[in-house]
Scaffold this motif. Sequence first.
Motif, PDB file in Angstrom:
ATOM      1  N   HIS A  75       0.859  -1.051   0.171  1.00  0.00           N
ATOM      2  CA  HIS A  75       0.028   0.040   0.059  1.00  0.00           C
ATOM      3  C   HIS A  75       0.814   1.343  -0.039  1.00  0.00           C
ATOM      4  N   PRO A  76       0.473   2.435  -0.637  1.00  0.00           N
ATOM      5  CA  PRO A  76       1.373   3.319  -1.086  1.00  0.00           C
ATOM      6  C   PRO A  76       1.378   4.216   0.292  1.00  0.00           C
ATOM      7  N   GLU A 101       4.852   0.547  -3.692  1.00  0.00           N
ATOM      8  CA  GLU A 101       4.695   1.048  -4.797  1.00  0.00           C
ATOM      9  C   GLU A 101       3.533   0.952  -5.582  1.00  0.00           C
ATOM     10  N   GLU A 102       2.874   2.169  -6.082  1.00  0.00           N
ATOM     11  CA  GLU A 102       1.877   2.677  -6.534  1.00  0.00           C
ATOM     12  C   GLU A 102       1.171   1.450  -7.475  1.00  0.00           C
ATOM     13  N   LYS A 103       2.181   1.360  -8.484  1.00  0.00           N
ATOM     14  CA  LYS A 103       2.049   0.604  -9.786  1.00  0.00           C
ATOM     15  C   LYS A 103       1.655  -0.957  -9.073  1.00  0.00           C
ATOM     16  N   LYS A 114      -1.822  -1.222  -7.488  1.00  0.00           N
ATOM     17  CA  LYS A 114      -2.697  -1.305  -8.679  1.00  0.00           C
ATOM     18  C   LYS A 114      -2.958  -2.573  -9.288  1.00  0.00           C
ATOM     19  N   THR A 141      -8.378   9.499  -3.387  1.00  0.00           N
ATOM     20  CA  THR A 141      -7.203   8.984  -3.672  1.00  0.00           C
ATOM     21  C   THR A 141      -6.671   8.763  -5.009  1.00  0.00           C
ATOM     22  N   PHE A 142      -5.564   8.114  -5.167  1.00  0.00           N
ATOM     23  CA  PHE A 142      -5.051   8.058  -6.525  1.00  0.00           C
ATOM     24  C   PHE A 142      -6.012   6.982  -7.348  1.00  0.00           C
TER      25      PHE A 142
END
Length: 364
Positions: A31-32, A37-39, A42, A186-187
Motif C-alpha cells: 500500500h502506498p 509502490e503504487e503501480k 494497482k 485517493t489515487f
Amino acid sequence: MKDYYEVLGVAKGASQDEIKKAYYKLAHKHHPDKGGEEKKFKEINEAYQVLSNSEKRAQYDRFGSTFENGQAGAGQGDFQWAWGQPGGANVEFDFGDFGDIGEMMEEMFGFGGGQRRKKDLKRGKDIEVDVEVSLEDILYGKEREINLLKYNSCVRCQGTGAEPGSKVKECFSCRGTGQVQQIRKTFLGSFTQYATCPECGGEGYKAEKNCNVCKGEGRIKSEEKIRIFIPSGVDNNQVIKIEGKGEAGKKGGKDGDLYVRIFIKQNNVFKRKGDDLYTSLPISFSQVTLGEDVEIQLLGGEKILLKVSAGTDSGKVLKISGKGIPHFTGYGKGDLYVELVVKTPKKLTKEQKDLLEKLKKEGI
C-alpha cells in the motif's frame, strides 16, 4: 497479459478464502501509504477484482490472454467502474463480507461500504471483580453481597437521556441512520466513507432537552448492592458470568455483564486437588498396632468413624469415597484421602516407660 494467479501468489485452483488472504497480505505490504509502490498496488487490486469474482474468474480462465476482449458489454464496463476512470469516478467499496479480515481492511485503508456492520456503541462495559471464599463455602454453595460503584440506569429519565416530557426526534444530520457519508479522494478515485454521525453519536435520534440528572447519557455513576451466588464445587480462579450486571448502557443500550473471579482461601487442615481433599490424621502407636475405629471430622463439621486395621503402617493413606468437593456439574463428589501419621510421645510416665521396656524385650 499478466498472470493474475502469479500476481497474488496463489495456485490456479485456489479457494476464495486463499485468494482473500493472499490479497490482504500483499495489499498491506504494497500500500502506498505504507511506503509501497503504487503501480504494484494497482496490479494487485486488478488481479483481486478478477479472481474474487466467480464470473470474471471463469472468463479469465477461459479466455486467458484475450480476457479483456472476452469481457464484452457489461462485464468490461463493470470492471472499469470498479476501479474508477481517470477523471475520478465515485467508487464505493464494501468489506462487510470479509469477516475479521474486512475489519482490518477498513482500519488499514480507511474506507468501507454502506452495508458495513454497525457496532453497538451504547452497550455498557463489562466488569470483573474478585471474590474470596473459604473452602467450606463451596461445599454447599453460598450467597454473597457485594457493593459496586458503576454506571447505573438514570432513574429520572429511565435511561433514555431525555428530560421527562421532552420529545425525542430523528437526528437532522444523519436522518436517523446514525452514519454520515464522507468522500475521500485517493489515487484510485474518490471513495465513499461512512462515519459515525458526530451530531447524535451514531444513535440516529436526539432529545429536545437532555435529562437534568444524567446530562443526556441515560446513566449515572452510583453504588449498587448485588447479590451473587457462589455455586458448590466452583474452583479457584474460576470465573462466573452474571448477565446484565455490568455497567448500564448509554441511553437505553444493553447493559454489560459482570464477571466474578473466585479465589479460595487456604485451609489449614484440608488441601484440595481437583475435587478430592487430602488431610492427615495423627494416631497413636497402639491404635495402628491393635487397630481401632478412629473419629475424624470432615470439612464442614461432620464427624465419622474411620476404621484403622491392626498393623497399619504410619504414612498409610486411606480413601473415603464421596467425602470430597461436589463436582461443579452437580453430579457426585470427589473423595477424601486421609494419611495416618503415628504420633511419637514426647513425655512418658514411669508406668508407660516400664511397659515400653517390657515390649522392647518382647521385640516390639
